[in-house]
Design an enzyme around this catalytic site. Structure first.
Site, PDB file in Angstrom:
ATOM      1  N   ARG A  58      23.998  44.932  39.257  1.00 23.72           N
ATOM      2  CA  ARG A  58      22.924  44.244  38.758  1.00 23.72           C
ATOM      3  C   ARG A  58      22.721  43.104  39.518  1.00 23.72           C
ATOM      4  NH1 ARG A  58      23.951  44.746  32.615  1.00 23.72           N
ATOM      5  NH2 ARG A  58      25.514  45.916  33.267  1.00 23.72           N
ATOM      6  N   GLU A  95      34.170  43.444  29.558  1.00 25.66           N
ATOM      7  CA  GLU A  95      34.036  43.464  28.095  1.00 25.66           C
ATOM      8  C   GLU A  95      34.426  44.965  27.481  1.00 25.66           C
ATOM      9  OE1 GLU A  95      30.153  42.452  27.193  1.00 25.66           O
ATOM     10  OE2 GLU A  95      30.172  42.411  25.116  1.00 25.66           O
TER      11      GLU A  95
HETATM   12  C1  PRP Z   1      27.848  43.564  33.899  1.00 28.32           C
HETATM   13  C2  PRP Z   1      26.955  42.810  34.426  1.00 28.32           C
HETATM   14  C3  PRP Z   1      27.716  41.723  35.071  1.00 28.32           C
HETATM   15  C4  PRP Z   1      29.162  41.646  34.176  1.00 28.32           C
HETATM   16  C5  PRP Z   1      29.135  40.865  33.263  1.00 28.32           C
HETATM   17  O1  PRP Z   1      28.307  44.667  34.830  1.00 28.32           O
HETATM   18  O2  PRP Z   1      26.069  43.208  35.530  1.00 28.32           O
HETATM   19  O3  PRP Z   1      28.415  41.992  36.429  1.00 28.32           O
HETATM   20  O4  PRP Z   1      28.998  43.079  33.441  1.00 28.32           O
HETATM   21  O5  PRP Z   1      30.109  40.840  32.342  1.00 28.32           O
HETATM   22  P1  PRP Z   1      31.456  39.832  32.308  1.00 28.32           P
HETATM   23  O6  PRP Z   1      31.022  38.372  32.466  1.00 28.32           O
HETATM   24  O7  PRP Z   1      32.256  40.071  31.045  1.00 28.32           O
HETATM   25  O8  PRP Z   1      32.458  40.245  33.507  1.00 28.32           O
HETATM   26  P2  PRP Z   1      28.789  46.254  34.836  1.00 28.32           P
HETATM   27  O9  PRP Z   1      30.099  45.906  35.562  1.00 28.32           O
HETATM   28  O10 PRP Z   1      28.548  46.668  33.642  1.00 28.32           O
HETATM   29  O11 PRP Z   1      28.091  46.953  35.951  1.00 28.32           O
HETATM   30  P3  PRP Z   1      26.457  47.085  36.781  1.00 28.32           P
HETATM   31  O12 PRP Z   1      26.364  45.679  37.300  1.00 28.32           O
HETATM   32  O13 PRP Z   1      26.956  48.063  37.917  1.00 28.32           O
HETATM   33  O14 PRP Z   1      25.629  47.560  35.753  1.00 28.32           O
HETATM   34 MG    MG Z   2      27.205  43.807  37.027  1.00 22.04          MG
END
Ligand code: PRP
Ligand code: MG
Length: 170
Positions: A58, A95
């Site tokens: 993202r 998380e």
């Molecule tokens: C989510 C979001 C951030 C991160 C935030 O990504 O896009 O990158 O979690 O969480 P944090 O502050 O607790 O580290 P995710 O790893 O779920 O995957 P994606 O971006 O590939 O959807």
């Molecule tokens: Mg992410």
């Protein structure tokens, strides 16, 4: 426009007990998308930045348009096994689980001033891991930009050594 209205809450995704922040309605709305990227760029227009670094997946959705808006190049940090050249790897807690990210070793050079970008600041674990990688390669993190920050999870405390700015705070 109220950009917060364009972020949808999805309970129990991807796991029970997690309230997922779905930014796809914001991305789908051309005016909301433009306003969000312009306003994120406004937060860092006055900063001395060489490159924007965004975190898969993202972070790419907001990071690449942000780089264009700031007239900078974009450097991807990716999930394991995706980058083809020599990589630096880092593990971190999420998380909802554990994760690993990689960056090309030659993507950041000594003294490069880096703006880190992601869609969401939750626990801060992802971005902290990214700051460590950038610094290990000799880069300097001049700021961390987020579309949305979840205040209750205290990611800002984890990133206290950095200039953290979020467009939306909940
Ligand atoms: C989510 C979001 C951030 C991160 C935030 O990504 O896009 O990158 O979690 O969480 P944090 O502050 O607790 O580290 P995710 O790893 O779920 O995957 P994606 O971006 O590939 O959807
Ligand atoms: Mg992410």
């Amino acid at each position: 426009m109220n950009l917060s209205d364009k972020i949808r809450n999805i309970p129990d995704f991807p796991k029970e007990g997690i309230l997922f922040k779905d930014i796809t309605p914001l991305l789908r709305d051309k005016e909301a998308l433009k306003e969000a990227i312009e306003k994120m760029a406004d937060m860092f227009r006055d900063y001395d930045i060489d490159y924007v670094v965004g975190i898969e997946a993202r972070g790419f959705l907001v990071g690449t348009p942000l780089a264009i808006e700031l007239d900078k190049g974009f450097i991807p940090i990716r999930k394991p096994g995706k980058l083809p050249h020599k990589v630096l790897k880092k593990s971190y807690e999420l998380e909802y689980g554990k994760n690993e990210i990689e960056i090309h070793k030659d993507a950041v050079n000594k003294g490069d001033k880096i703006l880190l970008v992601d869609d969401l600041l939750a626990t801060g674990g992802t971005t902290l891991a990214a700051t460590e990688m950038v610094e290990e390669l000799g880069g300097e993190v001049v700021g961390c930009a987020f579309l949305l920050e979840l205040d209750a999870l205290d990611g800002r405390e984890v990133l206290k050594d950095y200039e953290v700015k979020s467009l939306l705070i909940e």
